[in-house]
Scaffold this motif. Structure first.
Motif, short mmCIF file in Angstrom:
data_model
loop_
_atom_site.label_atom_id
_atom_site.label_comp_id
_atom_site.label_asym_id
_atom_site.label_seq_id
_atom_site.Cartn_x
_atom_site.Cartn_y
_atom_site.Cartn_z
N ASP A 118 -0.79 -4.48 10.89
CA ASP A 118 -1.27 -3.34 10.20
C ASP A 118 -0.01 -2.51 9.34
OD1 ASP A 118 -3.91 -4.00 10.50
OD2 ASP A 118 -4.15 -2.76 11.99
N GLY A 119 0.85 -2.18 10.35
CA GLY A 119 1.92 -1.48 9.70
C GLY A 119 2.93 -2.18 8.53
N PHE A 137 4.05 -3.10 2.69
CA PHE A 137 4.13 -3.99 1.36
C PHE A 137 2.84 -3.67 0.59
CE2 PHE A 137 7.14 -6.63 3.86
CZ PHE A 137 8.04 -6.83 3.11
N LYS A 138 2.42 -2.58 0.82
CA LYS A 138 1.39 -2.30 -0.17
C LYS A 138 1.67 -2.34 -1.62
CE LYS A 138 -2.19 1.26 -1.45
NZ LYS A 138 -2.70 2.49 -1.18
N ARG A 160 0.31 -8.01 -2.74
CA ARG A 160 -0.72 -8.22 -1.51
C ARG A 160 -0.13 -8.63 -0.49
NH1 ARG A 160 -2.64 -11.61 -4.99
NH2 ARG A 160 -4.03 -9.94 -6.12
N ALA A 161 -0.53 -7.95 0.70
CA ALA A 161 -0.33 -8.57 2.20
C ALA A 161 -1.29 -8.73 2.86
CB ALA A 161 1.00 -7.69 2.71
N TRP A 162 -1.33 -9.66 4.01
CA TRP A 162 -2.45 -9.86 4.89
C TRP A 162 -1.94 -10.53 6.18
CZ3 TRP A 162 -1.60 -12.55 0.55
CH2 TRP A 162 -1.06 -13.86 0.50
N PRO A 163 -2.92 -10.31 7.09
CA PRO A 163 -2.48 -10.76 8.39
C PRO A 163 -3.29 -12.35 8.61
CG PRO A 163 -4.11 -9.01 8.88
CD PRO A 163 -3.68 -8.90 7.26
N VAL A 219 2.13 -12.24 8.97
CA VAL A 219 1.74 -11.53 7.80
C VAL A 219 2.44 -12.04 6.53
CG1 VAL A 219 1.88 -8.88 6.66
CG2 VAL A 219 1.52 -9.03 9.17
N SER A 220 1.33 -12.46 5.56
CA SER A 220 1.98 -12.95 4.36
C SER A 220 2.00 -11.87 3.27
CB SER A 220 0.97 -14.00 4.18
OG SER A 220 1.06 -15.14 4.91
#
Length: 134
Positions: free
Chosen positions: A87-88, A93-94, A109-112, A126-127
């Motif tokens: 999450d951090g 990377f927002k 964008r970033a997502w787990p 996390v990509s």
């Protein structure tokens, strides 16, 4: 612009997060054994095929890719700690512009991804989707 500058821009975000949270980072092509119970960030730079961003012989090219930061924790303690750091990193990377040596990288964008076990470690990748235009 170079892939070296693109990588440096992305690494700077990871280093800032890691320093603020007291986490070691394992960069591409380096090795480090994680101590028992230690959280480690494992980084992979994955550039993709460049595409035409504009028309014409002198047009700009878009250089897209994914930067992956795997949060590696000790297995058997549940997903909480790994997801907390995932999450951090997603927040770090927002959507933003990162600039190094005149190269601007757009972090879109970033997502787990789902977590998985490997040996005595639990990993949540996390990509981060990025693009640089030249």
């Amino acid at each position: 612009m170079s892939y070296t500058n693109i990588l440096a821009a992305l690494q700077a975000v990871v280093q800032t997060y890691a320093t603020a949270n007291g986490l070691p980072v394992v960069w591409d092509n380096t090795e480090r054994e994680a101590a028992h119970g230690e959280v480690v960030l494992l980084c992979s730079f994955l550039p993709a095929r460049s595409v035409f961003a504009t028309l014409g012989a002198d047009g700009a090219d878009a250089k897209p890719g994914v930067y992956q930061v795997a949060v590696s924790t000790h297995r058997g303690r549940g997903p909480g700690l790994a997801l907390q750091h995932a999450d951090g990193l997603v927040a770090a990377f927002k959507r933003q512009r990162l600039t190094v040596a005149g190269t601007t990288v757009h972090s879109w964008r970033a997502w787990p991804a789902p977590g998985f076990d490997t040996g005595d470690r639990y990993v949540v990748p996390v990509s981060v989707e990025w693009t640089a235009i030249e």
